[in-house]
Design a protein around this motif. Sequence first.
Motif, PDB file in Angstrom:
ATOM      1  N   UNK A 160     -23.957  22.169  -8.756  1.00  0.00           N
ATOM      2  CA  UNK A 160     -22.924  21.677  -7.850  1.00  0.00           C
ATOM      3  C   UNK A 160     -22.200  22.861  -7.214  1.00  0.00           C
ATOM      4  N   UNK A 161     -21.549  22.605  -6.101  1.00  0.00           N
ATOM      5  CA  UNK A 161     -20.813  23.639  -5.367  1.00  0.00           C
ATOM      6  C   UNK A 161     -19.367  23.174  -5.203  1.00  0.00           C
ATOM      7  N   UNK A 162     -18.505  23.562  -6.101  1.00  0.00           N
ATOM      8  CA  UNK A 162     -17.118  23.080  -6.054  1.00  0.00           C
ATOM      9  C   UNK A 162     -16.370  23.505  -4.799  1.00  0.00           C
ATOM     10  N   UNK A 163     -16.768  24.628  -4.196  1.00  0.00           N
ATOM     11  CA  UNK A 163     -16.092  25.089  -2.989  1.00  0.00           C
ATOM     12  C   UNK A 163     -17.010  25.038  -1.771  1.00  0.00           C
ATOM     13  N   UNK A 164     -18.189  24.417  -1.927  1.00  0.00           N
ATOM     14  CA  UNK A 164     -19.120  24.344  -0.821  1.00  0.00           C
ATOM     15  C   UNK A 164     -19.913  25.610  -0.615  1.00  0.00           C
ATOM     16  N   UNK A 165     -19.680  26.643  -1.427  1.00  0.00           N
ATOM     17  CA  UNK A 165     -20.354  27.932  -1.251  1.00  0.00           C
ATOM     18  C   UNK A 165     -21.042  28.368  -2.540  1.00  0.00           C
ATOM     19  N   UNK A 166     -20.267  28.717  -3.540  1.00  0.00           N
ATOM     20  CA  UNK A 166     -20.825  29.222  -4.782  1.00  0.00           C
ATOM     21  C   UNK A 166     -21.400  28.079  -5.614  1.00  0.00           C
ATOM     22  N   UNK A 167     -22.632  28.268  -6.114  1.00  0.00           N
ATOM     23  CA  UNK A 167     -23.286  27.256  -6.928  1.00  0.00           C
ATOM     24  C   UNK A 167     -22.925  27.439  -8.396  1.00  0.00           C
ATOM     25  N   UNK A 168     -22.476  26.367  -9.026  1.00  0.00           N
ATOM     26  CA  UNK A 168     -22.181  26.342 -10.450  1.00  0.00           C
ATOM     27  C   UNK A 168     -23.130  25.356 -11.120  1.00  0.00           C
ATOM     28  N   UNK A 169     -23.122  25.349 -12.468  1.00  0.00           N
ATOM     29  CA  UNK A 169     -24.011  24.440 -13.173  1.00  0.00           C
ATOM     30  C   UNK A 169     -23.297  23.769 -14.344  1.00  0.00           C
ATOM     31  N   UNK A 217     -17.734  15.563 -12.078  1.00  0.00           N
ATOM     32  CA  UNK A 217     -18.176  16.838 -11.501  1.00  0.00           C
ATOM     33  C   UNK A 217     -17.769  16.887 -10.042  1.00  0.00           C
ATOM     34  N   UNK A 218     -17.234  18.000  -9.568  1.00  0.00           N
ATOM     35  CA  UNK A 218     -16.741  18.091  -8.183  1.00  0.00           C
ATOM     36  C   UNK A 218     -17.859  18.263  -7.167  1.00  0.00           C
ATOM     37  N   UNK A 219     -18.584  17.172  -6.890  1.00  0.00           N
ATOM     38  CA  UNK A 219     -19.642  17.218  -5.889  1.00  0.00           C
ATOM     39  C   UNK A 219     -19.031  17.036  -4.505  1.00  0.00           C
ATOM     40  N   UNK A 220     -18.369  18.053  -4.029  1.00  0.00           N
ATOM     41  CA  UNK A 220     -17.738  17.996  -2.711  1.00  0.00           C
ATOM     42  C   UNK A 220     -18.083  19.261  -1.960  1.00  0.00           C
ATOM     43  N   UNK A 221     -18.110  19.167  -0.619  1.00  0.00           N
ATOM     44  CA  UNK A 221     -18.284  20.391   0.144  1.00  0.00           C
ATOM     45  C   UNK A 221     -16.921  20.986   0.454  1.00  0.00           C
ATOM     46  N   UNK A 222     -16.926  22.156   0.998  1.00  0.00           N
ATOM     47  CA  UNK A 222     -15.673  22.883   1.175  1.00  0.00           C
ATOM     48  C   UNK A 222     -14.702  22.140   2.070  1.00  0.00           C
TER      49      UNK A 222
END
Length: 531
Positions: free
Chosen positions: A419-428, A508-513
Amino acid sequence: MTNILYYGDNLHVLREHVRDESVDLIYLDPPFNSNANYNILFKSPEGQDSDAQIEAFEDTWHWNDTAESAFDEVMKSGNNDAFTLLRAMREFLGDNDMMAYLAMMAVRLIELHRVLKPTGSLYLHCDPTASHYLKLLLDGVFGADRFENEIVWNRTNAKSHAHTRFPSSHDVLLHYRQSDNATWNPQYAPHSESYIKSHYSNIEEGTGRRYTLGDLLNPNTNRPNLTYEFLGMTKVWRWTKERMQKAYEDGLVVQSAPGKVPRYKRYLDEMKGTPFTDVWTDIPPLNSQAQERLGYPTQKPLALLERIIAASSNEGDVVLDPFCGCGTAVHAAQKLGRQWLGIDVTHLAIGLIEKRMSEAFPDISFHVEGRPQDLQSAMDLAARDKHQFELWALSVVEAVPWKGGRKGADGGIDGIIWFKPDGKKTEKAIVEVKGGGTGVKDIGRLAQVMQREGAPLGVFITAQAPTRAMERDAAAVGVWDNELTGRKHPRLQILTLAELFQNKRPDIPWVDASAAKKAKREDTGKQGKLL
């Protein structure tokens, strides 16, 4: 009943659920016999660990009892031509992987022939490794006179084999018809700019329409009914005198000078284009940046399936894909107003198609057969097949299976939710699935894996209700702050199967920036769940 996804072996599903002569078009893209692992090979997002991948199932095309059984079923099928060819191939090839592939394909092709309507067609997508053998099998099942095309699709750029041979860059689509009355809608490519300039150079005054001049003389000179005088000359004309006069009055017949044979205007905007041949070079493969790409390595372009479906079916017809993978064929069928049936042997594929179809067609109604629909059926799957149960549970929470599984130690990881909590960096988020007994030790192990992998979140899916001690230890792992939204997410989350069937999902924060920033601006202090 149509618009159904079936989980299961397509041979069983065809025999149990698909009636004789009930399907208008079949497209199948079975695993190629190329000494590789087949079907689903998911990879982590771009820029992440390239080894984070999973094979949903390994190449099953090996000569064993299953292949022997398939060979015997072809023998007993009553299709003597198919069995004669298959037996000859076995004498030539021996009991090897290729022969297993052909035996298991043969018994399925017989079933596909059974369910196809007399007006139906079949397209088998393969590569040159086995296309020659498959064509012989199709000749045996359908009849050699039912072969229509060997379509060559230029699927990719040339691979690096130029130092030993001509690089391979194409796939093959074998096209067969059930009868001479099979549905056929010719497909056309737009004329090229060079063709337009050379063949439609005339531009009509007033309208600006491009046109070319066509011949009005009849090639058959022995047509008394079409022999008459027109514009001062007697010829055998292409049209009747009444039609010729009407076209002349409408300005469609042009005579460049008195005594010259007149010609008629053929407008560019009334032409359908150039008919497609059996070599398709205009449909590019899906690159890593393609919008429709799902991370499925054998995914075919939607345009490829749209051409096949448009050519060999009509609106309302039934399209069947017995190896539906990530669902491109059923997607194209729905888009073009067809009904459809899709079959796949992995829960991951079915889950992926469910998500794909729901997102592409929010108002669509379809049914899924063979997947757990309630808690009891999920528990039954866990008891029968631990691996498929795990894959099913992962698909429900949209997790990517980890590379361990049945091949070896998975390091305490069954799946990953990227997932990308900030629309940029990928987390898991690390996902662990348990269909049996659980305890506090499982929570402790997951917490250790999260720390080892640097994962901010972990999800523990359990068939049993967690104990208070498990809930206590999960809560002790703490919360994760989403700096962009200001929300706090439990770091280690426990989900039961019962909760999954109540549509509860990981927090989980599945949102784009942009969505996250907007949510933060509109935050009133009572932040809702962001999906």
